[in-house]
Structure formats: C-alpha cells, structure tokens
Design a protein around this motif. Sequence first.
Motif, PDB file in Angstrom:
ATOM      1  N   SER A 144       0.738  -1.067  -0.131  1.00  0.00           N
ATOM      2  CA  SER A 144       0.257  -0.049   0.183  1.00  0.00           C
ATOM      3  C   SER A 144       0.633   1.285   0.018  1.00  0.00           C
ATOM      4  CB  SER A 144      -0.947   0.087   1.088  1.00  0.00           C
ATOM      5  OG  SER A 144      -0.118   0.117   2.463  1.00  0.00           O
ATOM      6  N   LYS A 145       0.184   2.238  -0.477  1.00  0.00           N
ATOM      7  CA  LYS A 145       0.858   3.726  -0.502  1.00  0.00           C
ATOM      8  C   LYS A 145       1.314   4.075   0.913  1.00  0.00           C
ATOM      9  CE  LYS A 145       0.249   8.397  -2.172  1.00  0.00           C
ATOM     10  NZ  LYS A 145      -0.565   9.158  -2.943  1.00  0.00           N
ATOM     11  N   SER A 146       0.333   3.979   1.723  1.00  0.00           N
ATOM     12  CA  SER A 146       0.461   4.404   3.225  1.00  0.00           C
ATOM     13  C   SER A 146       1.722   3.657   4.032  1.00  0.00           C
ATOM     14  CB  SER A 146      -0.928   4.320   3.910  1.00  0.00           C
ATOM     15  OG  SER A 146      -1.089   2.911   3.809  1.00  0.00           O
ATOM     16  N   TYR A 147       1.881   2.448   3.555  1.00  0.00           N
ATOM     17  CA  TYR A 147       2.928   1.567   4.283  1.00  0.00           C
ATOM     18  C   TYR A 147       4.207   1.955   3.649  1.00  0.00           C
ATOM     19  CZ  TYR A 147       5.868  -2.122   5.939  1.00  0.00           C
ATOM     20  OH  TYR A 147       6.739  -2.833   6.411  1.00  0.00           O
ATOM     21  N   ILE A 148       4.303   1.904   2.328  1.00  0.00           N
ATOM     22  CA  ILE A 148       5.566   2.259   1.483  1.00  0.00           C
ATOM     23  C   ILE A 148       6.065   3.680   2.238  1.00  0.00           C
ATOM     24  CG2 ILE A 148       6.755   2.879  -0.391  1.00  0.00           C
ATOM     25  CD1 ILE A 148       4.817   0.762  -1.772  1.00  0.00           C
ATOM     26  N   LYS A 149       5.211   4.638   2.171  1.00  0.00           N
ATOM     27  CA  LYS A 149       5.397   5.921   2.416  1.00  0.00           C
ATOM     28  C   LYS A 149       6.051   6.033   4.019  1.00  0.00           C
ATOM     29  CE  LYS A 149       4.879   9.616   0.234  1.00  0.00           C
ATOM     30  NZ  LYS A 149       4.378  10.738  -0.341  1.00  0.00           N
ATOM     31  N   GLU A 150       5.574   5.306   4.797  1.00  0.00           N
ATOM     32  CA  GLU A 150       5.791   5.227   6.341  1.00  0.00           C
ATOM     33  C   GLU A 150       7.165   4.479   6.406  1.00  0.00           C
ATOM     34  OE1 GLU A 150       4.115   3.030  10.205  1.00  0.00           O
ATOM     35  OE2 GLU A 150       3.197   3.155   8.435  1.00  0.00           O
ATOM     36  N   GLU A 151       7.231   3.452   5.786  1.00  0.00           N
ATOM     37  CA  GLU A 151       8.199   2.432   6.225  1.00  0.00           C
ATOM     38  C   GLU A 151       9.638   2.964   5.378  1.00  0.00           C
ATOM     39  OE1 GLU A 151      10.361  -0.834   7.716  1.00  0.00           O
ATOM     40  OE2 GLU A 151       8.446  -0.139   7.896  1.00  0.00           O
ATOM     41  N   VAL A 152       9.434   3.814   4.462  1.00  0.00           N
ATOM     42  CA  VAL A 152      10.792   4.645   3.825  1.00  0.00           C
ATOM     43  C   VAL A 152      11.587   5.206   4.884  1.00  0.00           C
ATOM     44  CG1 VAL A 152       9.801   6.504   2.791  1.00  0.00           C
ATOM     45  CG2 VAL A 152      11.998   5.382   1.959  1.00  0.00           C
ATOM     46  N   ASP A 212      20.026  10.356   4.168  1.00  0.00           N
ATOM     47  CA  ASP A 212      18.728  10.962   3.803  1.00  0.00           C
ATOM     48  C   ASP A 212      18.201  10.511   2.559  1.00  0.00           C
ATOM     49  OD1 ASP A 212      20.968  12.086   2.432  1.00  0.00           O
ATOM     50  OD2 ASP A 212      20.577  14.250   3.211  1.00  0.00           O
ATOM     51  N   TYR A 213      18.546   9.755   1.683  1.00  0.00           N
ATOM     52  CA  TYR A 213      18.157   9.179   0.312  1.00  0.00           C
ATOM     53  C   TYR A 213      18.584   7.732   0.051  1.00  0.00           C
ATOM     54  CZ  TYR A 213      22.946   9.841  -1.631  1.00  0.00           C
ATOM     55  OH  TYR A 213      24.149   9.775  -1.690  1.00  0.00           O
ATOM     56  N   ILE A 214      17.813   7.164  -0.512  1.00  0.00           N
ATOM     57  CA  ILE A 214      18.014   5.774  -1.108  1.00  0.00           C
ATOM     58  C   ILE A 214      18.497   5.679  -2.680  1.00  0.00           C
ATOM     59  CG2 ILE A 214      17.037   3.410  -1.339  1.00  0.00           C
ATOM     60  CD1 ILE A 214      15.370   4.050   1.385  1.00  0.00           C
ATOM     61  N   ASP A 215      19.299   5.233  -2.986  1.00  0.00           N
ATOM     62  CA  ASP A 215      19.499   5.248  -4.585  1.00  0.00           C
ATOM     63  C   ASP A 215      18.507   4.350  -5.533  1.00  0.00           C
ATOM     64  OD1 ASP A 215      22.080   6.924  -4.593  1.00  0.00           O
ATOM     65  OD2 ASP A 215      22.593   5.166  -3.095  1.00  0.00           O
ATOM     66  N   LEU A 216      18.252   3.318  -4.946  1.00  0.00           N
ATOM     67  CA  LEU A 216      17.158   2.487  -5.437  1.00  0.00           C
ATOM     68  C   LEU A 216      16.384   1.647  -4.446  1.00  0.00           C
ATOM     69  CD1 LEU A 216      16.617   1.032  -8.281  1.00  0.00           C
ATOM     70  CD2 LEU A 216      18.254  -1.007  -7.680  1.00  0.00           C
ATOM     71  N   TYR A 217      15.071   1.995  -4.259  1.00  0.00           N
ATOM     72  CA  TYR A 217      14.149   1.532  -3.677  1.00  0.00           C
ATOM     73  C   TYR A 217      13.303   0.497  -4.231  1.00  0.00           C
ATOM     74  CZ  TYR A 217      11.418   2.014   0.684  1.00  0.00           C
ATOM     75  OH  TYR A 217      10.681   1.680   1.994  1.00  0.00           O
ATOM     76  N   PHE A 271       6.061   5.407  -4.959  1.00  0.00           N
ATOM     77  CA  PHE A 271       7.194   5.540  -5.289  1.00  0.00           C
ATOM     78  C   PHE A 271       7.669   6.817  -5.905  1.00  0.00           C
ATOM     79  CE2 PHE A 271       7.568   0.360  -5.420  1.00  0.00           C
ATOM     80  CZ  PHE A 271       8.306   0.677  -4.265  1.00  0.00           C
ATOM     81  N   GLU A 272       6.797   7.014  -6.946  1.00  0.00           N
ATOM     82  CA  GLU A 272       6.903   8.475  -7.576  1.00  0.00           C
ATOM     83  C   GLU A 272       6.831   9.627  -6.720  1.00  0.00           C
ATOM     84  OE1 GLU A 272       7.600   9.199 -10.704  1.00  0.00           O
ATOM     85  OE2 GLU A 272       7.409   7.433 -11.746  1.00  0.00           O
ATOM     86  N   GLU A 280       9.845  13.811  -3.759  1.00  0.00           N
ATOM     87  CA  GLU A 280      10.290  14.300  -2.416  1.00  0.00           C
ATOM     88  C   GLU A 280      11.761  14.363  -1.874  1.00  0.00           C
ATOM     89  OE1 GLU A 280       5.424  13.225  -0.759  1.00  0.00           O
ATOM     90  OE2 GLU A 280       7.668  12.031  -0.235  1.00  0.00           O
ATOM     91  N   GLY A 281      12.161  13.428  -2.934  1.00  0.00           N
ATOM     92  CA  GLY A 281      13.960  13.406  -2.519  1.00  0.00           C
ATOM     93  C   GLY A 281      14.374  12.348  -1.448  1.00  0.00           C
TER      94      GLY A 281
END
Length: 303
Positions: A93-101, A111-116, A134-135, A140-141
């Motif tokens: 889910s979008k909510s989980y991915i954006k929370e877990e990152v 402060d950034y991941i090259d390949l997620y 992901f987009e 958001e960087g």
Amino acid sequence: MKKRQLGNSDLFVTELGLGCMSIDTDEKAARYIIDTALDEGINYFDTADLYDFGVNETLVGAALKPVRDKMILATKVGNRWRKDRSGWSWDPSKSYIKEEVKYSLKRLGTDYIDLYQLHGGTIEDPLEETIEAFEELKAEGYIRYYGISSIRPNVIREYVRKSKMVSVMMQYSILDRRPEEEALPLLAEHGISVVTRGPLAKGLLSDRMLEKASEKGYLDYSLEELQEVLPLLKEKIALGRSFTEVALQYNLSNPTVASVITGASSAEQVRSNAAAAMSRALSDEEISFIRKLTKASVYQEHR
C-alpha cells in the motif's frame, strides 16, 4: 571493476553487487565483509527492511557511511513484520511504503536511497497506488530511483507499462534461464535493467557442484539430469577456470543485466566472486554450448 548503467538512470553500478542478506549480524564481522567488498571495487550494496528485522540495514548503513556519496545503496519494501516477529505479511500500500521508507532511511543513516525496490508483488496488488508512492518519494527526494524484485511475468509487464522503474531484480542462472524467453527481451526494449540474484543456483554452479545437489534436483532438473549436465559443463567450459567464473560471466554476457548480486558470509567469498566477475568473458561459442546443453525453460505460472 567495470560499471554498467542501471536502466535509463544516472546510476552506474559495478558488474558485481554485494547481497547483504547473508552477512553476519555481528557488527565487526559484517563490516569486514563490506570493507572487503569496497576493497574489491564494489559500489553496489543490496539490503532490505525485512533482513534481520532491520538490523541488516543498520549494519550496512554504518559500514558505508564514510563513503556514502560514492556508493549505490539499494533496499526493499513491502513485507511487514508482525509485532511478535513470528512472520510477515505483504503490504504494497501507498501508506505503508511512505511510512516504512522513513524507518529504512533512519536505519541506513542516510537521507536518500539510490534504488528503492518493491520486495515481491502480485497482480492483485494496487499497482497504481504502489507506483504513485514510489513516484512521490522520488519527487520528495527520499529516493533517487525505484524498481521491483519479481519473477512474475504478469507483474513485470504491468510495471513496464505503467511505471518509470529502472530495474527488475530476478533470479537468473545457467540452470534457471526462464528470464531469457520473455523478461529480458521486454526489459531491453524499454531500457530497463535486470539485476540478477541466484547466479550460482544454490552452489550447484560453484566448484563444489554436485556436493550441493539434493534428491529433489533443482527447478525442472532432476538429480540425474544435474549429474549429467554439470560435469559436462565443467569439462567443456570450466576447464582451467572456476565454475563461479563461468556462472557469473554467463549472466554478464547479456547486456540487459546491469549487475549480478551475490551474497557472502565471509571475506573470502567476496574476493572469489569479485575475481569471477572480473575474469574473461565467455566466447560466443561457449555461450552457445551452454544454451544447447541446458534447458531454455519458461515461467509456467503468473501468466
């Protein structure tokens, strides 16, 4: 060590990457393996939030901190540990991915991941929602690029059609040639790279060869077939070189492959794999012989 462009991104990854899942959970031992990889010129390190309940990300991030800006750091998301750690559930889910990152970034100390990468996936997933996550993370960087880790043709086709992913991680080896029929040509056509895992087929394509064989065989090879095919490969192709060299060079012979990911539980394995990745490329004749001797299998499921 040579580098290859990852899809249409500006990431250039070494032809050998370190799969960090099997490194020790002891910080000193883990750092020694990673430092050895750095000494061998490896710049691509692959981990996941799933490994060792996140401890793996912490160890990898700490070891790479002094050289972070020169490294390509990849991790994965989608598998959610249960609170009692008895197992995990799938959550794209979008909510989980954006929370877990954010937890992965904290563990990795960056402060950034090259390949997620999406760590799996089925055709029943909310693909548009996952891609949107992901987009947004890219905008958001938090991540530079994204990809998926999958061997499901139906899922891969949908991500090719709907997303701007730069890579697909998938199992590929001399004994698992399934990607060659449909995945590799499709991804090549769209400028998407493959990152391969399992190139040694659970050790069957190492010099230990049949010591690693079981009564169950391997994929659609019976034990009897392995006992016939592997010695022939050793005799005709691996004469004067290690079987590991042949295995890794077979993967690298396909231009769609950007990097071969191998795990290592010791510094010696890292050095051996690095030497194999930097060894002589296979000739057209050797590749042709390998393909005649082995099975050009296709994916039977997930159509």
